[in-house]
Enzyme design. Structure first.
Site, PDB file in Angstrom:
ATOM      1  N   CYS A 149       0.821  -1.206   0.000  1.00  0.00           N
ATOM      2  CA  CYS A 149       0.000   0.000   0.000  1.00  0.00           C
ATOM      3  C   CYS A 149       0.854   1.253   0.000  1.00  0.00           C
ATOM      4  O   CYS A 149       1.346   1.686   1.038  1.00  0.00           O
ATOM      5  CB  CYS A 149      -0.944   0.012   1.206  1.00  0.00           C
ATOM      6  N   CYS A 178      -0.535   4.095   2.083  1.00  0.00           N
ATOM      7  CA  CYS A 178      -0.310   3.923   3.522  1.00  0.00           C
ATOM      8  C   CYS A 178       1.140   4.203   3.902  1.00  0.00           C
ATOM      9  O   CYS A 178       1.418   4.865   4.890  1.00  0.00           O
ATOM     10  CB  CYS A 178      -0.626   2.491   3.963  1.00  0.00           C
ATOM     11  N   ASP A 179       2.069   3.648   3.138  1.00  0.00           N
ATOM     12  CA  ASP A 179       3.455   3.590   3.585  1.00  0.00           C
ATOM     13  C   ASP A 179       4.423   4.476   2.803  1.00  0.00           C
ATOM     14  O   ASP A 179       5.556   4.667   3.219  1.00  0.00           O
ATOM     15  CB  ASP A 179       3.960   2.137   3.491  1.00  0.00           C
TER      16      ASP A 179
END
Lengths: 311, 311
Positions: free
Chosen positions: B135, B138-139
């Site tokens: 992701c 997300c990261d």
């Protein structure tokens, strides 16, 4: 020229700021200076204990908003404590007017929230969040209301829903309805009338809130006979509606009949491409801190996608 | 007979539990026992640092899920570490089958999430969350990826989006595409091809992930010439799709073509009255912890309303 301006500083605005930063949009937030009569941070700043924000077992409303602000700043968001007066969404870049300043932005997230209507009766200020609340779903489960007499003001669907919600916690619930009929849907009225814990007082208005440290009683009046009386109440819930903070938009984005911003369901897109809406300003159904935060995140991701498509 | 059973224990399930408790629905949660190969708590348990959950500046994925579980328990939710095998939604009360047990419920919230597909190459396990992620949203903003070479695997819209997202952080981005064309939309392909930071390697597959403490290089192969080569990569993003965890539902609620539960937009209502869906199991667009939590809250409020209407 800004990539993204965020207007509003409740959970939606700050969640948008965090995600916008992570998408490298370098957001500028106008958090408002007592905009709509509420401190920066919005309605949660008027709340004492928040026990339903995942995942804080219990946190003060002001403390939670400070954490939000701190994380946005940590992320690099620029926050200005000023209120947006008006906007011009008719051409791009969009214009955002703040006092004498004009700021230009490629995209805008509106997350200015809604403000619960109050009655303005004596005692209201003193017992706000000490027995008086504008949200049974938020506050109803607090220990101070357990097995205690509750009063709900209002005659719409939300009032019925709050009264029904409070029957789970209170010893009994009295609804004060101004006229001899309710605005609520037939189905909701039936549910309220059939609930043995609920008493409806017609032609009845709130006059005053009384108590010591916390609310104990309310004074009410029959608006036909003018007869006043006192009833016990450890909880007093206002369900007389909210005012979405959309006046400054001057109808430049499509609003619903109650003044809330219309979004494409399942997204945060408004009627103006490049303008997104998140939080209570576009939600009169769920209205919780975490649902607002969720839509704030969605708005930042929607803005990122949209800006990418414009490149 | 339960009022509400919650299946799944990610952010959506736990947010639902908190709100369901506050609505006095006394929820029973089946958190799963390595359901879909992931520990109770779901995908976040496979993440190291979470920096985008409002409002924790930084918190470990496992620690965040422990806080969620703790708050649900504090609220009085009953949590069983068992996996639901199947359900029967054809008649009410609904039936939930867990090993030899059959549980009956008036309403059900499905929040079983989705699982990112993995490649299963050597080194994957070792460098998962030490350079490898499923992701980018997300990261991607983590410091380890700043100005470093990045590799993205996949040829769909999500892969293009992740590649474009990573151009904001990485020094350059290489996309590995198995065939000589992409599944992605024309518009997304154009954006990727026009981005000078992105190189597309056609007919190319991932063979191995290499490094020391963190990922340093990936071995790739041209699947036409069988020629292997090494490229520098501090980040490796899998964008080969997710599997929504809906097999146990046996099509008793309507799913979309990819197997995600269909909900009425703006609500959590599924095709079966009384069954609600929240989190990634019904969302392949936003897929964030806070959006999942928001829909979990919505599901509990939707369930409360629906149960009230049945009385």
């Amino acid at each position: 020229m800004e990539k993204l301006i965020i207007i509003g500083s409740g959970p939606a605005g700050h969640a948008a700021a965090i995600y916008a930063w992570r998408a490298d949009l370098k957001p500028l937030m106008f958090e408002g200076f007592y905009a709509a009569g509420v401190a920066a941070g919005g309605q949660l700043t008027t709340t004492t204990d928040v026990e339903n924000y995942p995942w804080y077992v219990s946190i003060g409303g002001i403390e939670l908003m400070e954490k939000m602000r701190e994380q946005s700043l940590h992320c690099g968001a620029r926050i200005e404590t000023k209120t947006v007066d008006k906007v011009d969404f008719s051409t791009r870049p969009f214009k955002v007017f703040v006092g004498d300043e004009v700021h230009e932005a490629q995209s805008v997230i509106v997350s200015t929230g809604a403000t619960a209507k109050r009655m303005g009766v004596p005692g209201e200020e003193k017992f706000w969040q000490k027995g008086i609340s504008a949200c049974a779903v938020c506050d109803g489960a607090l220990p101070i209301f357990r097995d205690q007499p509750i009063v709900v003001v209002g005659g719409g669907d939300v009032a019925c829903e709050e009264a029904l919600h409070m029957t789970k916690f209170g010893s009994r619930v009295t609804m004060l309805v101004r006229r001899d009929e309710m605005r609520a849907s037939k189905a909701m009225q039936e549910r309220v009338k059939n609930n043995q814990k609920i008493t409806i007082m017609w032609h009845t208005e709130l006059v005053e809130a009384l108590g010591e440290d916390t609310l104990q009683q309310v004074k009410i009046v029959n608006n036909q006979t003018q007869e006043e009386s006192m009833i016990e109440a450890k909880g007093l819930f206002y369900a007389i509606g909210h005012t979405p903070n959309t006046a400054f938009l001057e109808n430049q984005v499509e609003l619903d009949a109650s003044g809330y911003i219309k979004t494409q369901p399942g997204t945060t897109k408004t009627s103006v491409e490049g303008v997104f809406a998140a939080g209570d300003v576009q939600d009169h159904v769920y209205r919780q801190a975490v649902t607002s935060a969720g839509t704030g995140c969605m708005a930042a991701l929607d803005a990122e996608r949209w800006l990418g498509e414009q490149e």
